[in-house]
Design a protein around this motif. Structure first.
Motif, short mmCIF file in Angstrom:
data_model
loop_
_atom_site.label_atom_id
_atom_site.label_comp_id
_atom_site.label_asym_id
_atom_site.label_seq_id
_atom_site.Cartn_x
_atom_site.Cartn_y
_atom_site.Cartn_z
N GLU A 111 18.73 -28.39 9.27
CA GLU A 111 18.10 -29.68 9.58
C GLU A 111 16.81 -29.88 8.80
O GLU A 111 15.89 -30.54 9.27
N ASP A 112 16.74 -29.32 7.60
CA ASP A 112 15.54 -29.46 6.76
C ASP A 112 15.53 -30.84 6.11
O ASP A 112 16.39 -31.14 5.29
N PRO A 113 14.55 -31.70 6.45
CA PRO A 113 14.53 -33.05 5.88
C PRO A 113 13.77 -33.13 4.55
O PRO A 113 13.81 -34.16 3.88
N ILE A 114 13.06 -32.06 4.19
CA ILE A 114 12.32 -32.05 2.92
C ILE A 114 13.21 -31.54 1.80
O ILE A 114 13.38 -32.20 0.77
N PHE A 115 13.79 -30.37 1.98
CA PHE A 115 14.79 -29.84 1.06
C PHE A 115 16.09 -29.68 1.84
O PHE A 115 16.28 -28.68 2.54
N PRO A 136 13.66 -40.34 3.18
CA PRO A 136 12.70 -41.39 2.81
C PRO A 136 11.50 -41.50 3.76
O PRO A 136 10.36 -41.68 3.30
N ASP A 137 11.74 -41.42 5.07
CA ASP A 137 10.62 -41.56 6.00
C ASP A 137 9.66 -40.38 5.89
O ASP A 137 8.44 -40.54 6.04
N VAL A 138 10.19 -39.20 5.58
CA VAL A 138 9.34 -38.02 5.40
C VAL A 138 8.52 -38.17 4.12
O VAL A 138 7.31 -37.88 4.10
N MET A 139 9.15 -38.64 3.06
CA MET A 139 8.42 -38.85 1.81
C MET A 139 7.31 -39.88 2.00
O MET A 139 6.21 -39.74 1.46
N ALA A 143 4.65 -33.05 11.57
CA ALA A 143 5.14 -31.72 11.95
C ALA A 143 6.37 -31.80 12.84
O ALA A 143 7.31 -31.01 12.68
N LYS A 144 6.36 -32.75 13.76
CA LYS A 144 7.52 -32.92 14.64
C LYS A 144 8.74 -33.39 13.86
O LYS A 144 9.86 -32.93 14.09
N ARG A 145 8.51 -34.28 12.90
CA ARG A 145 9.63 -34.83 12.13
C ARG A 145 10.32 -33.76 11.29
O ARG A 145 11.56 -33.79 11.14
N ILE A 146 9.57 -32.83 10.73
CA ILE A 146 10.19 -31.83 9.85
C ILE A 146 10.68 -30.60 10.62
O ILE A 146 11.30 -29.72 10.05
#
Length: 295
Positions: free
Chosen positions: A246-250, A156-159, A184-187
């Motif tokens: 650790e992929d937060p997008i997919f 959610p935070d990435v979206m 960039a750091k988050r993903i």
């Protein structure tokens, strides 16, 4: 390396080539809103050193290729339209983007190629391999998804960060830097420490290369394409799926779903890798692509 341009499907595509043109070709397809330079020179050269002819290109609505007028103010407005089941004027699908890639191969008189796609480019790779199997020697799908709606969603935070408007690089550079580096750091994953200076250097180079940025068309294309289970039965080429834990997008489940759906596919899971390809992983990933191509 100087960029070249070619007219395909009524648009202009910017591309670059590396290595000897009589070698087997590897076509690199970029992700949502990203320029071809995200396939960095070290990555391309390592593939050349493995004996391949390498092509990277800017998708439509990215980098120095043609930008399409969608007449939508921002991602928020776009999502409102999409939720109504409507699509903006000049909408296109990932099949159209796959046809851009095929058109580029046609123009360069390349009959078959190894197709390597990252993120959204990995979905384009799936579509291309299913629709044009006679053109594909192998497929490598990196940090991507099948678009199965039952899979875990983006964090959610990435979206939320994706939905936020990006400050202008020229007029508000400090705010641009803060937002883009935070994202960039988050993903990025924990495998390799995030290099803020290197990422900022890349962002500056991208904005100096092509100031325009457009993700709306790519979001529309992914929505229009959607999830089609039958697509995966049509992928016949040797296939490798590469994904970080650790992929937060997919999330990792997206790759596991692809691995199940694409028969006889190979799966390279990289512990601690996020939604990026750190330069220190270039050797590992290039070796895996090369091994697949030699099957």
């Amino acid at each position: 390396m100087s960029s070249k341009y070619i007219n395909i499907n009524s648009i202009s595509i910017c591309y670059e080539q590396f290595g000897k043109e009589d070698k087997e070709c590897i076509l690199l397809i970029s992700g949502l809103g990203s320029q071809m330079t995200r396939w960095n020179l070290d990555f391309c050269q390592k593939l050349v050193n493995k004996g391949f002819h390498v092509i990277r290109f800017d998708n439509r609505d990215a980098g120095k290729s043609s930008f399409i007028e969608h007449k939508v103010a921002d991602i928020g407005k776009l999502m409102e339209i999409l939720k109504q089941g409507k699509f903006p004027e000049n909408a296109y699908s990932l099949l159209d983007m796959a046809k851009d890639a095929i058109g580029l191969l046609d123009a360069l008189k390349i009959k078959k190629a190894h197709i390597v796609g990252r993120s959204m480019g990995g979905i384009i790779t799936q579509v291309l391999a299913a629709k044009f199997p006679e053109r594909v020697l192998s497929t490598t799908i990196i940090m991507s998804t099948s678009l199965n709606p039952e899979l875990p969603e983006t964090a959610p935070d990435v979206m939320q960060m994706i939905m936020q408007k990006t400050p202008d690089f020229e007029t508000d550079k400090d705010a641009f830097r803060e937002k883009q580096l935070k994202f960039a750091k988050r993903i990025s994953g924990s495998l390799i420490p995030f290099d803020e200076d290197a990422e900022w250097k890349t962002l500056v180079e991208e904005n100096q290369r092509a100031v325009s940025a457009q993700t709306l068309g790519h979001i529309i294309a992914m929505t229009l394409t959607g999830f089609t289970p039958e697509r995966f039965d049509k992928i016949k080429a040797p296939t490798l799926i590469i994904h970080g834990t650790e992929d937060p997008i997919f999330p990792l489940a997206c790759a596991e779903d692809l691995h199940i759906r694409i028969k006889a596919s190979k799966f390279l899971k990289i512990e601690g890798m996020g939604h990026e390809i750190p330069i220190l992983l270039n050797d590992k990933i290039v070796n895996a692509i090369s091994d697949l191509a030699r099957i």
